[in-house]
Design an enzyme around this catalytic site. Sequence first.
Site, PDB file in Angstrom:
ATOM      1  N   TYR A   1      -0.424   1.560  -8.799  1.00  9.25           N
ATOM      2  CA  TYR A   1      -0.691   2.856  -8.178  1.00  9.25           C
ATOM      3  C   TYR A   1      -1.078   3.890  -9.236  1.00  9.25           C
ATOM      4  O   TYR A   1      -2.055   4.634  -9.069  1.00  9.25           O
ATOM      5  CB  TYR A   1       0.546   3.307  -7.406  1.00  9.25           C
ATOM      6  CG  TYR A   1       0.381   4.605  -6.657  1.00  9.25           C
ATOM      7  CD1 TYR A   1      -0.369   4.653  -5.485  1.00  9.25           C
ATOM      8  CD2 TYR A   1       0.971   5.779  -7.107  1.00  9.25           C
ATOM      9  CE1 TYR A   1      -0.528   5.839  -4.785  1.00  9.25           C
ATOM     10  CE2 TYR A   1       0.821   6.964  -6.411  1.00  9.25           C
ATOM     11  CZ  TYR A   1       0.075   6.997  -5.255  1.00  9.25           C
ATOM     12  OH  TYR A   1      -0.077   8.164  -4.561  1.00  9.25           O
TER      13      TYR A   1
ATOM     14  N   ILE B   1       5.220  14.258  -1.418  1.00 12.44           N
ATOM     15  CA  ILE B   1       4.984  15.067  -0.229  1.00 12.44           C
ATOM     16  C   ILE B   1       5.646  14.370   0.953  1.00 12.44           C
ATOM     17  O   ILE B   1       5.640  13.135   1.046  1.00 12.44           O
ATOM     18  CB  ILE B   1       3.479  15.242   0.028  1.00 12.44           C
ATOM     19  CG1 ILE B   1       2.772  15.759  -1.238  1.00 12.44           C
ATOM     20  CG2 ILE B   1       3.238  16.191   1.193  1.00 12.44           C
ATOM     21  CD1 ILE B   1       3.249  17.092  -1.762  1.00 12.44           C
TER      22      ILE B   1
ATOM     23  N   THR C   1       5.362  12.837   3.702  1.00 15.51           N
ATOM     24  CA  THR C   1       4.383  12.151   4.543  1.00 15.51           C
ATOM     25  C   THR C   1       4.923  10.768   4.893  1.00 15.51           C
ATOM     26  O   THR C   1       5.861  10.282   4.252  1.00 15.51           O
ATOM     27  CB  THR C   1       3.039  11.986   3.806  1.00 15.51           C
ATOM     28  OG1 THR C   1       3.254  11.145   2.654  1.00 15.51           O
ATOM     29  CG2 THR C   1       2.477  13.329   3.358  1.00 15.51           C
TER      30      THR C   1
END
Length: 265
Positions: free
Chosen positions: A164, A199, A201
């Site tokens: 990532y 965040i 999410t």
Amino acid sequence: MSTESTKTGSGRVGGKIAVISGGASGIGLATAERLAREGAKVAITDVDVANGEALADRLTAEGHDVFFMKLDVVDPASWAAVVDTVVERWGGLDILLNSAGIGRVYPLLEMTLEEWRHTNAINLDGTFLGTQAAARAMSVSGGGSIINISSVAGLVGLPTASAYSASKGGVKLFTKAAALECANMKLNIRINSVHPGYIETPMVMRRFKDVEAEAADVQALKDQHPIGRLGQRDEVASMILYLASDESAFVTGAEFVIDGGYSAQ
């Protein structure tokens, strides 16, 4: 739904035409709402057809000019179909948000080559293909703004997230190089990257599956941010709105960090 996401806009991107990848959830969804309510025509794209269509239907019911189209970000033909449809429907393209991405935990000594390649294909190859397709259209219609979602993981290393981090670091430097190339060709295309911290999410919160441990784990994640909380997707959408609008006309090749101080430590 937050107060921020339901505000009536003041037309900061009035009349502009936007494509959003990964628009069915998270930052992409919040940005689709924000750009539409600020006057843009918005093509929402995602592999998640059900949620993408539901969002488009909801925004259309509010009176906005929005539609959904399925997009596989690693397929050049899929990108070409989206951009061609948008240009045919609305006459051009002004804004692209490359928001589609995945985040997976893969310990270095256990990660397979397939897992490495899959992460980089979606996060980095998808950003390249989207930028290329959009820039081709924007170069014909007079320019535009491309916003690429990177991450704090594109600025600092994260353990068990080497794939990532590599993909998001690639997005950061790809953005700078592409921005310079477009500027050198006088295309009037600005390209910038946004680097969120953690965040709130679905991609971030899905890691907390054990209800008993969830509160402590979430608090530990919040404590990694000096500001003392997780970010909200509407806050990231506000930054993207600035980059999509003419307010940022002198901004290109830059990285915008929105991480509650995470990378400042």
